[in-house]
Enzyme design. Structure first.
Site, PDB file in Angstrom:
ATOM      1  N   HIS A  25      -8.451  -4.180   5.785  1.00  0.00           N
ATOM      2  CA  HIS A  25      -8.736  -3.452   4.561  1.00  0.00           C
ATOM      3  C   HIS A  25      -8.166  -4.200   3.365  1.00  0.00           C
ATOM      4  O   HIS A  25      -8.819  -4.341   2.323  1.00  0.00           O
ATOM      5  CB  HIS A  25      -8.118  -2.051   4.653  1.00  0.00           C
ATOM      6  CG  HIS A  25      -8.337  -1.194   3.452  1.00  0.00           C
ATOM      7  ND1 HIS A  25      -7.720  -1.428   2.242  1.00  0.00           N
ATOM      8  CD2 HIS A  25      -9.101  -0.078   3.274  1.00  0.00           C
ATOM      9  CE1 HIS A  25      -8.088  -0.500   1.368  1.00  0.00           C
ATOM     10  NE2 HIS A  25      -8.941   0.325   1.973  1.00  0.00           N
ATOM     11  N   GLY A  26      -6.933  -4.670   3.473  1.00  0.00           N
ATOM     12  CA  GLY A  26      -6.284  -5.412   2.400  1.00  0.00           C
ATOM     13  C   GLY A  26      -5.356  -4.584   1.539  1.00  0.00           C
ATOM     14  O   GLY A  26      -4.494  -5.139   0.854  1.00  0.00           O
ATOM     15  N   ASP A  27      -5.512  -3.275   1.562  1.00  0.00           N
ATOM     16  CA  ASP A  27      -4.576  -2.367   0.888  1.00  0.00           C
ATOM     17  C   ASP A  27      -4.690  -1.026   1.602  1.00  0.00           C
ATOM     18  O   ASP A  27      -5.165  -0.039   1.046  1.00  0.00           O
ATOM     19  CB  ASP A  27      -4.896  -2.224  -0.591  1.00  0.00           C
ATOM     20  CG  ASP A  27      -3.837  -1.409  -1.347  1.00  0.00           C
ATOM     21  OD1 ASP A  27      -2.799  -1.058  -0.731  1.00  0.00           O
ATOM     22  OD2 ASP A  27      -4.039  -1.111  -2.537  1.00  0.00           O
ATOM     23  N   ALA A  28      -4.222  -1.011   2.851  1.00  0.00           N
ATOM     24  CA  ALA A  28      -4.445   0.142   3.729  1.00  0.00           C
ATOM     25  C   ALA A  28      -3.447   1.265   3.502  1.00  0.00           C
ATOM     26  O   ALA A  28      -3.206   2.075   4.402  1.00  0.00           O
ATOM     27  CB  ALA A  28      -4.406  -0.311   5.179  1.00  0.00           C
ATOM     28  N   ASN A  30      -5.874   5.328   0.275  1.00  0.00           N
ATOM     29  CA  ASN A  30      -7.180   4.686   0.374  1.00  0.00           C
ATOM     30  C   ASN A  30      -7.987   5.097   1.596  1.00  0.00           C
ATOM     31  O   ASN A  30      -9.055   4.552   1.851  1.00  0.00           O
ATOM     32  CB  ASN A  30      -7.007   3.168   0.326  1.00  0.00           C
ATOM     33  CG  ASN A  30      -6.476   2.721  -1.015  1.00  0.00           C
ATOM     34  OD1 ASN A  30      -6.703   3.375  -2.025  1.00  0.00           O
ATOM     35  ND2 ASN A  30      -5.750   1.611  -1.031  1.00  0.00           N
TER      36      ASN A  30
END
Length: 254
Positions: free
Chosen positions: A178-181, A185
């Site tokens: 995801h990259g910013d889990a 989010n």
């Protein structure tokens, strides 16, 4: 160092950029989130054409000159990921001398940090874990054009930062992260099942622990201590202390 508490629902008056006003037309505009770099998200709500029902859109806004927020890159990631998982559909994106914007269609469900879920933290933590596992299992690594690996992220650090970070652990399993889990989010339906993911600006291939470490850490910020076990159980994995510590350091330093 990253300060998670700065990402929040804005308090007090927020100036609505002209581009957001234009996108809204006669619909209501509500600021709903300010991230750690100062980017704003607005909810636009009004009657859906021809239906008589309420419809929602969201617009992200980044002031010109703000570094670290790439809405064009996020739009590309959403378009790619949307073929495999539930993420916002891009409606419009653009830029002018004052900033850039990205408008998306609203998804069903509430953020995992909506008051409804803050009041049910164990259930929310499980939904975040299950949703992250589903995301990792659904997105095809072989077809993903984006990367988010530890080597490239650590290369951006200062020499002192790289020393503080330490040696990159061996890869457990490469996935499209995801990259910013962080918990906000993940979206959750009223029945407690995850329903979608938002804020995928950093989506890319990396060891799954890059997401797992940060998602589990964010539970403490949003719900208090004691909910990591539910998260890891719902994901279906035993916590790996070494990888968790490394990827949390990287998140703070990156």
């Amino acid at each position: 160092m990253r300060t998670p508490t700065l990402a929040c629902v804005p308090e007090g008056p927020v100036a609505v950029p002209d581009a957001v006003r234009r996108l809204a037309g006669d619909d209501a505009v509500t600021p709903v989130w300010r991230n750690v770099l100062g980017g704003l998200t607005f909810r636009i709500s009004g009657p859906a054409a021809g239906s008589g029902q309420e419809a929602e859109r969201f617009v992200k806004w980044v002031t010109a000159g703000t570094s670290g927020l790439d809405l064009d890159g996020e739009a590309e990631r959403l378009a790619w990921a949307g073929a495999y998982v539930t993420v916002p559909t891009v409606l419009e994106r653009g830029r002018d001398a004052t900033g850039t914007w990205l408008a998306t269609r609203a998804l069903p469900g509430r953020s995992a940090v909506d008051p409804v879920w803050v009041a049910r933290p164990a259930a929310a933590a499980r939904a975040v874990g299950a949703g992250l596992r589903a995301l990792h299992d659904a997105l095809p690594v072989a077809d993903c054009p984006f990367t988010w690996g530890a080597a490239e992220r650590s290369a951006r650090l200062s020499a002192a930062g790289r020393r503080d970070l330490g040696e990159v652990p061996a890869i457990d399993r490469l996935v499209v992260c995801h990259g910013d889990a962080c918990a906000p989010n993940t979206l959750i339906d009223d029945d407690g099942t995850w329903s979608g993911h938002v804020d995928l600006a950093a989506l890319g291939i990396a060891d799954r622990w890059a997401d797992l470490a940060v998602a589990s850490m964010s539970l403490g910020w949003n719900y208090g201590d004691g909910y990591e076990a539910e998260f890891f159980d719902a994901y279906g994995i035993t916590p790996d202390a070494e990888r968790i510590a490394f990827y949390r350091r990287l998140f703070q330093l990156d």
